[in-house]
Motif scaffolding. Structure first.
Motif, PDB file in Angstrom:
ATOM      1  N   MET A 166      48.089  42.841  36.933  1.00  0.00           N
ATOM      2  CA  MET A 166      47.499  42.102  38.013  1.00  0.00           C
ATOM      3  C   MET A 166      46.012  41.917  37.706  1.00  0.00           C
ATOM      4  O   MET A 166      45.294  42.897  37.518  1.00  0.00           O
ATOM      5  N   ASP A 167      45.559  40.679  37.633  1.00  0.00           N
ATOM      6  CA  ASP A 167      44.141  40.467  37.370  1.00  0.00           C
ATOM      7  C   ASP A 167      43.348  40.496  38.674  1.00  0.00           C
ATOM      8  O   ASP A 167      43.899  40.640  39.762  1.00  0.00           O
ATOM      9  N   ARG A 168      42.049  40.362  38.556  1.00  0.00           N
ATOM     10  CA  ARG A 168      41.153  40.503  39.705  1.00  0.00           C
ATOM     11  C   ARG A 168      41.455  39.475  40.809  1.00  0.00           C
ATOM     12  O   ARG A 168      41.433  39.807  41.992  1.00  0.00           O
ATOM     13  N   ALA A 169      41.751  38.243  40.442  1.00  0.00           N
ATOM     14  CA  ALA A 169      42.037  37.201  41.434  1.00  0.00           C
ATOM     15  C   ALA A 169      43.330  37.511  42.200  1.00  0.00           C
ATOM     16  O   ALA A 169      43.401  37.314  43.415  1.00  0.00           O
ATOM     17  N   GLN A 170      44.333  38.002  41.477  1.00  0.00           N
ATOM     18  CA  GLN A 170      45.582  38.359  42.143  1.00  0.00           C
ATOM     19  C   GLN A 170      45.387  39.533  43.087  1.00  0.00           C
ATOM     20  O   GLN A 170      45.964  39.570  44.178  1.00  0.00           O
ATOM     21  N   LYS A 171      44.571  40.488  42.687  1.00  0.00           N
ATOM     22  CA  LYS A 171      44.284  41.629  43.559  1.00  0.00           C
ATOM     23  C   LYS A 171      43.545  41.183  44.811  1.00  0.00           C
ATOM     24  O   LYS A 171      43.861  41.633  45.922  1.00  0.00           O
ATOM     25  N   ALA A 172      42.577  40.297  44.657  1.00  0.00           N
ATOM     26  CA  ALA A 172      41.832  39.787  45.811  1.00  0.00           C
ATOM     27  C   ALA A 172      42.763  39.036  46.754  1.00  0.00           C
ATOM     28  O   ALA A 172      42.653  39.168  47.987  1.00  0.00           O
ATOM     29  N   GLU A 173      43.686  38.265  46.202  1.00  0.00           N
ATOM     30  CA  GLU A 173      44.656  37.535  47.023  1.00  0.00           C
ATOM     31  C   GLU A 173      45.581  38.503  47.756  1.00  0.00           C
ATOM     32  O   GLU A 173      45.893  38.313  48.938  1.00  0.00           O
TER      33      GLU A 173
END
Length: 171
Positions: A1-8
């Protein structure tokens, strides 16, 4: 999971937490895909949802919500059952926990009130919001029905008396 997916994922969970009235924290120890799907289907049918999430992301999503105190319960493989109806998620989670030993209830929260396992079980025993509404409607409707029966009773008695006199005269 990259940073954008985690933020989402955090923003999605935070949005869910602002719209819910109860959270049940559960721990699963190796549920099969079929069991997890069955649980999700039962939750969806009752108007609730069940989501397995990373503990660190869930703690971040809990910040700034009334449910922040349940962050201590987030250890191990957890899932969050949520619903707008205060009873639905707890009821389904408790029923499912009775059927499998790989699923346990850790605790939960209702608003800013933290619930332990017994609190969640007590919440599950309450009638649902729809059942309470039906009882109230029945209680409100009962006096009106009785009043209508009382208003019609004298007329019905009078009609039976006239009918008896008519049968007596005909005989």
């Amino acid at each position: 999971m990259d940073r954008a997916q985690k933020a989402e994922a955090v923003s999605s969970l935070a949005k869910t937490l602002t719209e819910t009235s109860v959270i049940v924290v559960t721990r699963n120890h190796g549920l099969t895909v079929a069991q997890a799907s069955d649980l999700r289907n039962k939750m969806r049918a009752a108007g609730a949802s069940y989501k397995v999430t990373k503990n660190s992301l869930a703690r971040i999503a809990l910040e700034g919500t009334p449910y922040q105190p349940i962050g201590d319960l987030l250890t191990g493989p957890i899932g969050l059952a949520t619903s707008t109806d205060p009873v639905a998620a707890a009821k389904i989670a408790v029923e499912f926990a009775k059927t499998t030993d790989k699923f346990e209830i850790v605790g939960g929260a209702m608003g800013s009130t933290v619930l332990d396992v017994n609190g969640v079980k007590a919440l599950a025993e309450l009638p649902s919001l729809d059942a309470l509404r039906a009882k109230i409607i029945g209680l409100v409707n009962a006096p009106a029905t009785k009043l209508a029966q009382l208003a019609n009773a004298p007329a019905a008695k009078l009609a039976r008396v006239f009918s008896a006199y008519a049968e007596k005269d005909a005989a």
